[in-house]
Design a protein around this motif. Structure first.
Motif, PDB file in Angstrom:
ATOM      1  N   ARG A 122     -21.668 -27.562   3.650  1.00 40.13           N
ATOM      2  CA  ARG A 122     -21.773 -27.408   5.105  1.00 40.13           C
ATOM      3  C   ARG A 122     -21.018 -26.182   5.603  1.00 40.13           C
ATOM      4  O   ARG A 122     -21.480 -25.501   6.507  1.00 40.13           O
ATOM      5  CB  ARG A 122     -21.248 -28.662   5.810  1.00 40.13           C
ATOM      6  CG  ARG A 122     -22.085 -29.914   5.551  1.00 40.13           C
ATOM      7  CD  ARG A 122     -21.651 -31.050   6.464  1.00 40.13           C
ATOM      8  NE  ARG A 122     -21.827 -30.707   7.866  1.00 40.13           N
ATOM      9  CZ  ARG A 122     -21.371 -31.446   8.885  1.00 40.13           C
ATOM     10  NH1 ARG A 122     -20.693 -32.541   8.640  1.00 40.13           N
ATOM     11  NH2 ARG A 122     -21.570 -31.067  10.133  1.00 40.13           N
ATOM     12  N   LEU A 123     -19.857 -25.914   5.029  1.00 37.48           N
ATOM     13  CA  LEU A 123     -19.054 -24.783   5.484  1.00 37.48           C
ATOM     14  C   LEU A 123     -18.711 -23.905   4.275  1.00 37.48           C
ATOM     15  O   LEU A 123     -18.021 -24.330   3.357  1.00 37.48           O
ATOM     16  CB  LEU A 123     -17.770 -25.272   6.164  1.00 37.48           C
ATOM     17  CG  LEU A 123     -16.808 -24.200   6.681  1.00 37.48           C
ATOM     18  CD1 LEU A 123     -17.496 -23.263   7.667  1.00 37.48           C
ATOM     19  CD2 LEU A 123     -15.591 -24.857   7.328  1.00 37.48           C
ATOM     20  N   ALA A 148     -13.239 -26.248   3.114  1.00 40.85           N
ATOM     21  CA  ALA A 148     -14.500 -25.528   2.956  1.00 40.85           C
ATOM     22  C   ALA A 148     -15.143 -25.960   1.641  1.00 40.85           C
ATOM     23  O   ALA A 148     -14.471 -26.469   0.735  1.00 40.85           O
ATOM     24  CB  ALA A 148     -14.256 -24.023   2.971  1.00 40.85           C
ATOM     25  N   PHE A 214     -22.724 -22.546  16.691  1.00 39.23           N
ATOM     26  CA  PHE A 214     -22.703 -22.932  15.282  1.00 39.23           C
ATOM     27  C   PHE A 214     -23.779 -23.975  15.033  1.00 39.23           C
ATOM     28  O   PHE A 214     -24.104 -24.768  15.928  1.00 39.23           O
ATOM     29  CB  PHE A 214     -21.347 -23.536  14.908  1.00 39.23           C
ATOM     30  CG  PHE A 214     -20.251 -22.536  14.643  1.00 39.23           C
ATOM     31  CD1 PHE A 214     -19.751 -22.358  13.370  1.00 39.23           C
ATOM     32  CD2 PHE A 214     -19.727 -21.787  15.683  1.00 39.23           C
ATOM     33  CE1 PHE A 214     -18.738 -21.456  13.124  1.00 39.23           C
ATOM     34  CE2 PHE A 214     -18.708 -20.876  15.453  1.00 39.23           C
ATOM     35  CZ  PHE A 214     -18.216 -20.709  14.171  1.00 39.23           C
ATOM     36  N   ARG A 217     -24.530 -26.408   9.495  1.00 35.92           N
ATOM     37  CA  ARG A 217     -24.353 -25.764   8.189  1.00 35.92           C
ATOM     38  C   ARG A 217     -24.119 -24.281   8.446  1.00 35.92           C
ATOM     39  O   ARG A 217     -24.979 -23.604   9.022  1.00 35.92           O
ATOM     40  CB  ARG A 217     -25.574 -25.974   7.293  1.00 35.92           C
ATOM     41  CG  ARG A 217     -25.927 -27.446   7.083  1.00 35.92           C
ATOM     42  CD  ARG A 217     -27.210 -27.585   6.290  1.00 35.92           C
ATOM     43  NE  ARG A 217     -27.007 -27.297   4.884  1.00 35.92           N
ATOM     44  CZ  ARG A 217     -28.006 -27.026   4.035  1.00 35.92           C
ATOM     45  NH1 ARG A 217     -29.259 -26.972   4.473  1.00 35.92           N
ATOM     46  NH2 ARG A 217     -27.763 -26.797   2.758  1.00 35.92           N
ATOM     47  N   THR A 218     -22.963 -23.785   8.058  1.00 36.48           N
ATOM     48  CA  THR A 218     -22.553 -22.441   8.464  1.00 36.48           C
ATOM     49  C   THR A 218     -21.952 -21.659   7.309  1.00 36.48           C
ATOM     50  O   THR A 218     -21.210 -22.200   6.501  1.00 36.48           O
ATOM     51  CB  THR A 218     -21.523 -22.519   9.614  1.00 36.48           C
ATOM     52  OG1 THR A 218     -22.140 -23.160  10.737  1.00 36.48           O
ATOM     53  CG2 THR A 218     -21.046 -21.132  10.035  1.00 36.48           C
ATOM     54  N   LEU A 262     -11.920 -20.332   9.718  1.00 37.58           N
ATOM     55  CA  LEU A 262     -12.261 -21.651   9.199  1.00 37.58           C
ATOM     56  C   LEU A 262     -11.829 -22.754  10.158  1.00 37.58           C
ATOM     57  O   LEU A 262     -12.546 -23.750  10.351  1.00 37.58           O
ATOM     58  CB  LEU A 262     -11.610 -21.866   7.831  1.00 37.58           C
ATOM     59  CG  LEU A 262     -12.222 -21.083   6.669  1.00 37.58           C
ATOM     60  CD1 LEU A 262     -11.319 -21.183   5.435  1.00 37.58           C
ATOM     61  CD2 LEU A 262     -13.623 -21.591   6.341  1.00 37.58           C
ATOM     62  N   ALA A 265     -14.256 -22.783  13.035  1.00 36.76           N
ATOM     63  CA  ALA A 265     -15.539 -23.316  12.570  1.00 36.76           C
ATOM     64  C   ALA A 265     -15.506 -24.835  12.475  1.00 36.76           C
ATOM     65  O   ALA A 265     -16.446 -25.528  12.893  1.00 36.76           O
ATOM     66  CB  ALA A 265     -15.896 -22.713  11.219  1.00 36.76           C
ATOM     67  N   ARG A 266     -14.435 -25.387  11.940  1.00 37.21           N
ATOM     68  CA  ARG A 266     -14.340 -26.837  11.815  1.00 37.21           C
ATOM     69  C   ARG A 266     -14.341 -27.504  13.186  1.00 37.21           C
ATOM     70  O   ARG A 266     -14.962 -28.553  13.383  1.00 37.21           O
ATOM     71  CB  ARG A 266     -13.074 -27.219  11.049  1.00 37.21           C
ATOM     72  CG  ARG A 266     -13.142 -26.913   9.567  1.00 37.21           C
ATOM     73  CD  ARG A 266     -11.923 -27.447   8.832  1.00 37.21           C
ATOM     74  NE  ARG A 266     -11.800 -28.883   9.033  1.00 37.21           N
ATOM     75  CZ  ARG A 266     -12.465 -29.804   8.342  1.00 37.21           C
ATOM     76  NH1 ARG A 266     -13.318 -29.424   7.399  1.00 37.21           N
ATOM     77  NH2 ARG A 266     -12.307 -31.082   8.557  1.00 37.21           N
ATOM     78  N   MET A 269     -17.905 -27.289  14.588  1.00 36.53           N
ATOM     79  CA  MET A 269     -18.884 -28.083  13.843  1.00 36.53           C
ATOM     80  C   MET A 269     -18.550 -29.568  13.846  1.00 36.53           C
ATOM     81  O   MET A 269     -19.322 -30.379  13.342  1.00 36.53           O
ATOM     82  CB  MET A 269     -18.968 -27.579  12.399  1.00 36.53           C
ATOM     83  CG  MET A 269     -19.458 -26.133  12.269  1.00 36.53           C
ATOM     84  SD  MET A 269     -19.239 -25.461  10.592  1.00 36.53           S
ATOM     85  CE  MET A 269     -20.401 -26.483   9.674  1.00 36.53           C
TER      86      MET A 269
END
Length: 271
Positions: A122-123, A148, A214, A217-218, A262, A265-266, A269
Motif C-alpha cells: 500500500r505504501l 512502509a 492520495f 495505494r501510493t 511517510l 502519507a500515513r 491514507m
C-alpha cells in the motif's frame, strides 16, 4: 556463489576476502546491484535482524564469547558455525572505525527483489538515484518504523548492499523489501497501471504534500539532494508535491524528508 567457487581466505584473517590490486581490501563492486559474493554484517542490531530474516542465507559468525552470549540472551538462534575471535582480530576484518560490537556475520546478499514482490503493498517509498549509503540506510530504518511496505532504488546510482548500508540501517535492511529496478520511470508507469498514485517530492510542486490527494495505494518518490527527482521520473509520476517548512531553512536532508513524507502519507491514507 557456490561453495566450490568461493575464494580462499588469507591465513590469519577469517572472512576477509583480500585483493592485492586494491591493497588487501575487497575489490569494489558495481553500485546498486547485489554483491557477487558474501557480505560482512556487523553490529548487534544488524546481526540480530539477519538471524531473524528467513530470506537471509547465513554462512558463519565471527564473534567474541561475550558477543555470542549477548545474542543468545536476546533469544537469537545461532544456526551457523561460530569462530571465537578477539576484538582486535575482528577489527582487521572491517574498515577503520567500524563499530562491530564484537560480532561479524558472513552471509550471502539478500535475494534480488523486484516489482513483482510488491503485490499487496500500500505504501512504497522510491529513491531516484540517492547514492549515499548512510542516507539510504537511515531511510530504510525510517521506512520500517513507519511501516512502509518497501523501499525501491535504481540498480545504478544507488548504494550496494554492503556493510556500510547494513550498519546504517541498523537491522532494517533485513526487515523490509529493498527492491531494485533498472529504470525508475518505467517502474512508476507499471505501478500506476497497478492502481498506485505516484507522487514525486519537488520543492517547486504546485501544492504541499498535505494538500495533495492520495489514493489507498501510493508510491512516494524522493530524489537526490541537489538534483532532486529527475524530470522523466517526475513526468511519469504525474503528481508532484512539496514539503513546506515554516522555519528559515526551507529544505531537509533526504533522509529527514523521507520520514516526514511517510508520516504525512500515513495520515492522509488513514494507515
Amino acid at each position: 556463489m557456490s561453495d566450490d567457487k568461493k575464494p580462499s581466505r588469507p591465513a590469519g584473517k577469517p572472512g576477509f576476502r583480500g585483493n592485492k590490486k586494491f591493497g588487501g581490501k575487497p575489490a569494489p563492486r558495481r553500485p546498486g546491484l547485489p554483491p557477487e559474493g558474501p557480505v560482512l554484517l556487523y553490529g548487534l542490531h544488524t546481526v540480530e535482524a539477519a538471524f531473524a530474516n528467513k530470506d537471509r542465507k547465513r554462512l558463519k559468525l565471527f564473534a567474541t564469547d561475550n558477543a555470542v552470549r549477548r545474542l543468545e540472551e536476546r533469544g537469537v538462534k545461532i544456526d551457523v558455525p561460530v569462530e571465537s575471535m578477539m576484538p582486535r582480530a575482528l577489527d582487521r576484518m572491517v574498515t577503520k572505525d567500524a563499530v562491530h560490537q564484537g560480532m561479524i556475520l558472513e552471509a550471502d546478499p539478500l535475494p534480488a527483489y523486484g516489482a513483482e514482490h510488491l503485490k499487496g503493498a500500500r505504501l512504497v517509498l522510491a529513491l531516484d538515484q540517492v547514492t549515499d549509503p548512510h542516507n539510504v540506510g537511515a531511510i530504510l530504518r525510517s521506512a520500517v518504523a513507519l511501516d512502509a511496505d518497501a523501499v525501491v532504488t535504481t540498480e545504478r546510482h544507488a548504494p550496494e548492499e554492503g556493510s556500510v548500508l547494513a550498519k546504517s540501517a541498523s537491522g532494517a535492511l533485513d526487515m523490509i523489501k529493498h527492491v531494485r529496478v533498472k529504470n525508475m520511470a518505467r517502474f512508476i508507469a507499471e505501478m500506476k497501471d497497478e492502481g498506485f498514485s505516484c507522487i514525486a517530492l519537488d520543492s517547486d510542486g504546485p501544492a504541499s504534500l498535505e494538500e495533495t490527494p492520495f489514493s489507498d495505494r501510493t508510491v512516494l518518490v524522493l530524489g537526490s539532494e541537489g538534483k532532486g527527482v529527475r524530470q522523466g521520473v517526475r513526468e511519469a509520476c504525474g503528481l508532484t508535491a512539496r514539503l513546506d517548512m515554516p522555519g528559515e531553512i526551507r529544505s531537509l536532508n533526504v533522509s529527514n524528508a523521507a520520514v516526514l513524507s511517510l508520516y504525512v502519507a500515513r495520515m492522509k491514507m488513514g494507515l
